[in-house]
Scaffold this motif. Sequence first.
Motif, PDB file in Angstrom:
ATOM      1  N   ILE A 185      21.344   5.646  -3.756  1.00 17.07           N
ATOM      2  CA  ILE A 185      20.552   4.924  -2.436  1.00 17.07           C
ATOM      3  C   ILE A 185      19.728   4.085  -2.756  1.00 17.07           C
ATOM      4  O   ILE A 185      18.673   4.153  -3.460  1.00 17.07           O
ATOM      5  CB  ILE A 185      19.978   6.173  -1.837  1.00 17.07           C
ATOM      6  N   SER A 186      19.766   2.810  -2.279  1.00 20.15           N
ATOM      7  CA  SER A 186      19.012   1.618  -2.400  1.00 20.15           C
ATOM      8  C   SER A 186      17.715   1.695  -1.630  1.00 20.15           C
ATOM      9  O   SER A 186      17.950   2.342  -0.492  1.00 20.15           O
ATOM     10  CB  SER A 186      19.533   0.234  -2.145  1.00 20.15           C
ATOM     11  N   ALA A 187      16.607   1.787  -2.033  1.00 20.00           N
ATOM     12  CA  ALA A 187      15.403   1.935  -1.160  1.00 20.00           C
ATOM     13  C   ALA A 187      14.220   0.714  -1.557  1.00 20.00           C
ATOM     14  O   ALA A 187      14.282  -0.064  -2.667  1.00 20.00           O
ATOM     15  CB  ALA A 187      14.817   3.019  -1.686  1.00 20.00           C
ATOM     16  N   LEU A 188      13.494   0.529  -0.416  1.00 20.84           N
ATOM     17  CA  LEU A 188      12.418  -0.304  -0.192  1.00 20.84           C
ATOM     18  C   LEU A 188      11.206   0.486  -0.124  1.00 20.84           C
ATOM     19  O   LEU A 188      11.253   1.311   0.851  1.00 20.84           O
ATOM     20  CB  LEU A 188      12.838  -1.516   0.661  1.00 20.84           C
ATOM     21  N   ILE A 189      10.006  -0.092  -0.462  1.00 17.43           N
ATOM     22  CA  ILE A 189       8.737   0.211  -0.166  1.00 17.43           C
ATOM     23  C   ILE A 189       7.906  -0.717   0.526  1.00 17.43           C
ATOM     24  O   ILE A 189       7.921  -1.933   0.305  1.00 17.43           O
ATOM     25  CB  ILE A 189       7.767   0.546  -1.703  1.00 17.43           C
ATOM     26  N   VAL A 190       7.513  -0.594   1.783  1.00 17.20           N
ATOM     27  CA  VAL A 190       6.642  -1.339   2.414  1.00 17.20           C
ATOM     28  C   VAL A 190       5.305  -0.708   2.718  1.00 17.20           C
ATOM     29  O   VAL A 190       5.044   0.241   3.381  1.00 17.20           O
ATOM     30  CB  VAL A 190       7.163  -1.407   3.916  1.00 17.20           C
ATOM     31  N   ASP A 191       4.308  -1.549   2.285  1.00 16.84           N
ATOM     32  CA  ASP A 191       2.909  -0.787   2.173  1.00 16.84           C
ATOM     33  C   ASP A 191       1.726  -2.138   1.881  1.00 16.84           C
ATOM     34  O   ASP A 191       2.260  -2.841   1.050  1.00 16.84           O
ATOM     35  CB  ASP A 191       2.744   0.202   1.384  1.00 16.84           C
ATOM     36  N   ASP A 192       1.007  -2.392   2.856  1.00 21.83           N
ATOM     37  CA  ASP A 192       0.085  -3.319   2.453  1.00 21.83           C
ATOM     38  C   ASP A 192      -0.942  -3.321   1.422  1.00 21.83           C
ATOM     39  O   ASP A 192      -1.627  -4.234   0.838  1.00 21.83           O
ATOM     40  CB  ASP A 192      -0.699  -3.845   3.760  1.00 21.83           C
ATOM     41  N   GLU A 193      -0.978  -2.134   0.848  1.00 20.17           N
ATOM     42  CA  GLU A 193      -1.983  -1.759  -0.219  1.00 20.17           C
ATOM     43  C   GLU A 193      -1.408  -1.671  -1.662  1.00 20.17           C
ATOM     44  O   GLU A 193      -0.238  -0.823  -1.858  1.00 20.17           O
ATOM     45  CB  GLU A 193      -2.813  -0.264   0.386  1.00 20.17           C
ATOM     46  N   GLN A 194      -1.726  -2.450  -2.474  1.00 18.08           N
ATOM     47  CA  GLN A 194      -1.049  -2.491  -3.754  1.00 18.08           C
ATOM     48  C   GLN A 194      -1.177  -1.280  -4.528  1.00 18.08           C
ATOM     49  O   GLN A 194      -0.037  -0.529  -5.217  1.00 18.08           O
ATOM     50  CB  GLN A 194      -1.415  -3.717  -4.657  1.00 18.08           C
ATOM     51  N   PRO A 195      -2.285  -0.571  -4.622  1.00 21.82           N
ATOM     52  CA  PRO A 195      -2.307   0.725  -5.216  1.00 21.82           C
ATOM     53  C   PRO A 195      -1.276   1.838  -4.803  1.00 21.82           C
ATOM     54  O   PRO A 195      -0.723   2.564  -5.525  1.00 21.82           O
ATOM     55  CB  PRO A 195      -3.859   1.195  -5.176  1.00 21.82           C
ATOM     56  N   ALA A 196      -1.206   1.728  -3.340  1.00 27.36           N
ATOM     57  CA  ALA A 196      -0.321   2.659  -2.675  1.00 27.36           C
ATOM     58  C   ALA A 196       1.052   2.643  -3.344  1.00 27.36           C
ATOM     59  O   ALA A 196       1.865   3.383  -3.576  1.00 27.36           O
ATOM     60  CB  ALA A 196      -0.477   2.636  -1.305  1.00 27.36           C
ATOM     61  N   ARG A 197       1.669   1.001  -3.271  1.00 30.10           N
ATOM     62  CA  ARG A 197       2.939   0.730  -3.536  1.00 30.10           C
ATOM     63  C   ARG A 197       3.038   1.095  -5.262  1.00 30.10           C
ATOM     64  O   ARG A 197       4.200   1.669  -5.477  1.00 30.10           O
ATOM     65  CB  ARG A 197       3.018  -0.797  -3.387  1.00 30.10           C
ATOM     66  N   GLU A 198       2.066   0.961  -6.006  1.00 29.90           N
ATOM     67  CA  GLU A 198       2.295   1.225  -7.284  1.00 29.90           C
ATOM     68  C   GLU A 198       2.539   2.745  -7.642  1.00 29.90           C
ATOM     69  O   GLU A 198       3.153   3.245  -8.490  1.00 29.90           O
ATOM     70  CB  GLU A 198       0.916   0.707  -8.169  1.00 29.90           C
ATOM     71  N   ARG A 199       1.659   3.647  -7.064  1.00 33.47           N
ATOM     72  CA  ARG A 199       1.676   5.083  -6.833  1.00 33.47           C
ATOM     73  C   ARG A 199       2.895   5.576  -6.583  1.00 33.47           C
ATOM     74  O   ARG A 199       3.662   6.175  -7.211  1.00 33.47           O
ATOM     75  CB  ARG A 199       0.455   5.669  -6.018  1.00 33.47           C
ATOM     76  N   LEU A 200       3.516   4.964  -5.459  1.00 33.15           N
ATOM     77  CA  LEU A 200       4.952   5.566  -5.043  1.00 33.15           C
ATOM     78  C   LEU A 200       5.854   4.911  -5.971  1.00 33.15           C
ATOM     79  O   LEU A 200       7.158   5.889  -6.235  1.00 33.15           O
ATOM     80  CB  LEU A 200       5.140   5.065  -3.479  1.00 33.15           C
ATOM     81  N   GLY A 222      12.693  -3.153  -4.485  1.00 31.53           N
ATOM     82  CA  GLY A 222      11.704  -3.932  -4.238  1.00 31.53           C
ATOM     83  C   GLY A 222      10.679  -3.312  -3.490  1.00 31.53           C
ATOM     84  O   GLY A 222      10.394  -2.339  -3.014  1.00 31.53           O
ATOM     85  N   GLU A 223       9.363  -4.235  -3.308  1.00 31.83           N
ATOM     86  CA  GLU A 223       8.427  -3.836  -2.412  1.00 31.83           C
ATOM     87  C   GLU A 223       7.875  -4.877  -1.628  1.00 31.83           C
ATOM     88  O   GLU A 223       8.312  -6.241  -1.652  1.00 31.83           O
ATOM     89  CB  GLU A 223       7.190  -3.806  -3.353  1.00 31.83           C
ATOM     90  N   ALA A 224       7.399  -4.515  -0.432  1.00 32.84           N
ATOM     91  CA  ALA A 224       6.933  -5.626   0.606  1.00 32.84           C
ATOM     92  C   ALA A 224       5.420  -5.225   1.113  1.00 32.84           C
ATOM     93  O   ALA A 224       5.139  -4.005   1.348  1.00 32.84           O
ATOM     94  CB  ALA A 224       7.797  -5.707   2.005  1.00 32.84           C
ATOM     95  N   ASP A 225       4.518  -6.202   1.013  1.00 29.03           N
ATOM     96  CA  ASP A 225       3.387  -5.744   1.284  1.00 29.03           C
ATOM     97  C   ASP A 225       2.891  -6.167   2.854  1.00 29.03           C
ATOM     98  O   ASP A 225       1.719  -6.052   3.379  1.00 29.03           O
ATOM     99  CB  ASP A 225       2.186  -6.743   0.559  1.00 29.03           C
ATOM    100  N   SER A 226       4.010  -6.423   3.874  1.00 32.93           N
ATOM    101  CA  SER A 226       3.922  -6.696   4.924  1.00 32.93           C
ATOM    102  C   SER A 226       5.208  -6.526   5.973  1.00 32.93           C
ATOM    103  O   SER A 226       6.070  -6.457   5.396  1.00 32.93           O
ATOM    104  CB  SER A 226       3.106  -8.037   5.547  1.00 32.93           C
ATOM    105  N   ALA A 227       4.897  -6.313   7.185  1.00 32.18           N
ATOM    106  CA  ALA A 227       5.991  -6.096   7.853  1.00 32.18           C
ATOM    107  C   ALA A 227       7.086  -7.417   7.991  1.00 32.18           C
ATOM    108  O   ALA A 227       8.311  -7.357   7.899  1.00 32.18           O
ATOM    109  CB  ALA A 227       5.833  -5.695   9.379  1.00 32.18           C
ATOM    110  N   ASP A 228       6.363  -8.547   8.033  1.00 26.84           N
ATOM    111  CA  ASP A 228       6.980  -9.997   7.885  1.00 26.84           C
ATOM    112  C   ASP A 228       8.038 -10.103   6.516  1.00 26.84           C
ATOM    113  O   ASP A 228       9.048 -10.202   6.819  1.00 26.84           O
ATOM    114  CB  ASP A 228       6.356 -10.921   8.248  1.00 26.84           C
ATOM    115  N   ALA A 229       7.326  -9.467   5.497  1.00 23.38           N
ATOM    116  CA  ALA A 229       7.882  -9.612   4.150  1.00 23.38           C
ATOM    117  C   ALA A 229       9.027  -8.406   4.098  1.00 23.38           C
ATOM    118  O   ALA A 229      10.294  -8.762   3.732  1.00 23.38           O
ATOM    119  CB  ALA A 229       7.025  -9.317   3.359  1.00 23.38           C
ATOM    120  N   ALA A 230       8.969  -7.461   4.741  1.00 24.36           N
ATOM    121  CA  ALA A 230       9.699  -6.223   4.983  1.00 24.36           C
ATOM    122  C   ALA A 230      11.037  -6.686   5.634  1.00 24.36           C
ATOM    123  O   ALA A 230      12.319  -6.487   5.214  1.00 24.36           O
ATOM    124  CB  ALA A 230       9.297  -5.029   5.374  1.00 24.36           C
ATOM    125  N   LEU A 231      10.741  -7.377   6.775  1.00 23.42           N
ATOM    126  CA  LEU A 231      11.922  -7.936   7.677  1.00 23.42           C
ATOM    127  C   LEU A 231      12.878  -8.896   6.865  1.00 23.42           C
ATOM    128  O   LEU A 231      14.068  -8.697   6.816  1.00 23.42           O
ATOM    129  CB  LEU A 231      11.692  -8.508   8.732  1.00 23.42           C
TER     130      LEU A 231
END
Length: 231
Positions: free
Chosen positions: A4-19, A33-42
């Motif tokens: 399953i392809s997955a994307l992490i969306v979180d504005d905090e880098q440490p939270a993205r790294e841990r997940l 991949g990762e996105a640090d905002s809703a706009d980047a996620a979209l």
Amino acid sequence: MTKISALIVDDEQPARERLTRLINPIQAIDLIGEADSADAALAMIAKHQPQLIFLDISMPSMSGIQLAETLRQQANTAKIIFTTAFDEYALDAFDVSASDYLLKPIRRERLLEAIKKVLPEPKEDAFIVIKDAKTTRKIALNDIIFLHADQKYTEVYLSHTSYLTSDSLKEFEQNFSGYFLRIHRSTLVNRNFLKGFEQHKSGMFVTLNDTDKTPEVSRRHQAEVRKFFSR
């Protein structure tokens, strides 16, 4: 099983790294991949069409709840697992059809539970084909009690016999994770045959239906076995 392809969306880098560190060892997930905002996620969602989104709720500009609602209006079918440090958003999260709701700091065991909810159910008629010099056999996965790695081959144990296949344990685990639970680096057991476990001075061993064999559980996997029987 297809990943399953997955994307992490979180504005905090440490939270993205841990997940990311928690998700990377999970073979059923292909982290794209990762996105640090809703706009980047979209933008990433439109480009990559992930099947699963790990979505923080409290973000600037657009919250995770708002992003989920936007995706729903777009008829996007991605599963959403919310990740947040606050528990007061739970009702709002499930109002937008969230698959699960994880509180930070996220524990590996809880993450695995959430991911299992979004994995496709294994087909009842799934089977493998085993060939030797003279015979080709079709074996239903529902009939396999456990699998044991034996040098270059994997032993496939049924109730009254066993066969050898060149398919590796890793291939079985990746393709049929809904069937098998790893209890040792060299052993997978069919979840449906698990009867119990025994703790001895020499270690932990599982008991299985339809066989008197008791495969050993490595120390590394004992917590997973205990958790299986605590449900």
